[in-house]
Design an enzyme around this catalytic site. Sequence first.
Site, PDB file in Angstrom:
ATOM      1  CD  GLN A   1      -2.133 -10.877  -4.778  1.00 42.76           C
ATOM      2  OE1 GLN A   1      -1.814 -12.137  -4.690  1.00 42.76           O
ATOM      3  NE2 GLN A   1      -2.594 -10.427  -3.792  1.00 42.76           N
TER       4      GLN A   1
ATOM      5  CB  CYS B   1     -23.259  -6.343  -3.868  1.00 44.12           C
ATOM      6  SG  CYS B   1     -23.034  -7.438  -2.430  1.00 44.12           S
TER       7      CYS B   1
ATOM      8  CB  THR C   1      -0.936   0.005   1.139  1.00 44.47           C
ATOM      9  OG1 THR C   1      -1.717  -1.213   1.349  1.00 44.47           O
ATOM     10  CG2 THR C   1      -1.968   1.269   1.097  1.00 44.47           C
TER      11      THR C   1
END
Length: 381
Positions: free
Chosen positions: A178, A328, A71
Amino acid sequence: MRVYLDNAATTPLDKEVLETMLPFMTEFYGNPSSIHTHGREVRSAIEKSRKTIAQLLNTSPAEIVFTSGGTEADNTAIRCSIEALGIKHAISSPIEHHAVLHTLESLHKAGRIQLHMVEVDKKGYINLNHLEELLKQYPKSLVSLMHANNEIGNVTDIQLAGELCRQHGAIFHSDTVQTMGHFRHDLQKLPVDFIVGAAHKFHGPKGVGFLYINAQNRIQPFIHGGSQERNMRGGTENVYGIIGLAKALEIAYRDMDEHQQHIQRLKSRMIAKLQTEIEGIAFNGDPIQSDKSLYTVLNVSLPIAEVGEMLLFNLDINKISASGGSACTSGSEIGSHVLRSIHANPERASVRFSFSKFNTEQEIDFAVQTLAEMYKKEKVA
Ligand SMILES: Cc1ncc(COP(=O)(O)O)c(C=O)c1O
C-alpha cells in the site's frame, strides 16, 4: 457521474503507462529467454525496467525479482526465508493482509513455525515495545509487519521495527504493497530484508509486482522452473506487465509530492465535510494524524447498524464505488479481521474510501452528500 473511491483495492491504469506497454504486446513479442535478436531486445527491456526500479528504491537490480503481484511476493518472502534460513518462530500482527496472515497460519498449522502476534491498540497502532519483548524471547525470528494497513491506513514505523529486528538477529519482511509508489523507500537506509510492490496499486497493470530481496539472504525460489529471474522465479516473464510496472513506479516517484498534496487535501476535505454533515461520525484508525495515516485511505465509521454489504450496495446504487467491512461477531469468518482486531463497534457500519491522483473535490463532495442523505433516511426509518 460515477465515482471510484476504491483505489486501495486497485487503481486505474495510467495512459502514459499503457503507451509504454503497447509495443510489448505487438511489436516486441520475443521470449526474453531466447538468444536471438527478438528475444534479446525484450530481455534488454526487462533489465532496463529492473534497473529503473532499483534506482528509484536506491538498491541494486540484482535484488529485485519480478512476481505476479503482491501476494506472490509476500508468499515468496515468508515461505522461502523460513525454509532456507531454518526459521522456527515468526512474529506478525493481526491486522496484516491475508497474503501474509494466511501464509503464516498455514506454516503454523503444518508445524513449521510457532506464530506470535504483536499487540495492536484500538487506534490500529502496532505496539513496537511488544515487538521488542517478543524479539527478546524469540530472537532470529521472521518478523512480518506491513508498512501501511490497507483497510484503516495506519502507518507503522518500519525503520524502527527494522532496527529492532537487526538488534535481535531477526529477518524483517514488510508488506509495502500500500505504500509502494506513494512513499519513497530508500533501501540504503531502511533496515529490511524483504519488501514488496504490486503495480496495480499505483496505476500500473494488474498481475505484476516485485519482491526486493536483500543480497544478504540466500533463498530458494517459490516457483520452480526455468532459470528466469536469475533462478529465483521460473516461468516466462510477464513482459508488458514488467514494462508497465517500471513506468508506473517512475511516474509515481516523478509526481509524488504533487499527488500526495492533492490526495491529502481530498482526504482532509472528506473528513471535515463528514464531520459537519453526519452527527456522530467517527473514523477507524487514526486519520487525523496525517503523518501516521496513509493519505490514500479513509475508513469511516457510521452511527448506523446497517450491514456493511448493504451500505456498500446502497452506495453503489448511488454511483459510488467503495469497499469495506464490518467488525461482525468475533470468531466469524465474515467481516473484517482488521476491524475486529481494533475492537471496532459491530453496531456501526464501516466503509473504506480510498483515493488516487485522478479523484477530484467534486467527487468527494458528491460522496459526502450521498452518504449524508443515506444516513438521514436510515435515521428516519
Ligand atoms: C497490504 C496488501 N498486501 C498484499 C496485497 C495483495 O496484492 P496483489 O493483489 O497484487 O496480489 C494487497 C492487495 O490488496 C494489499 O493491500
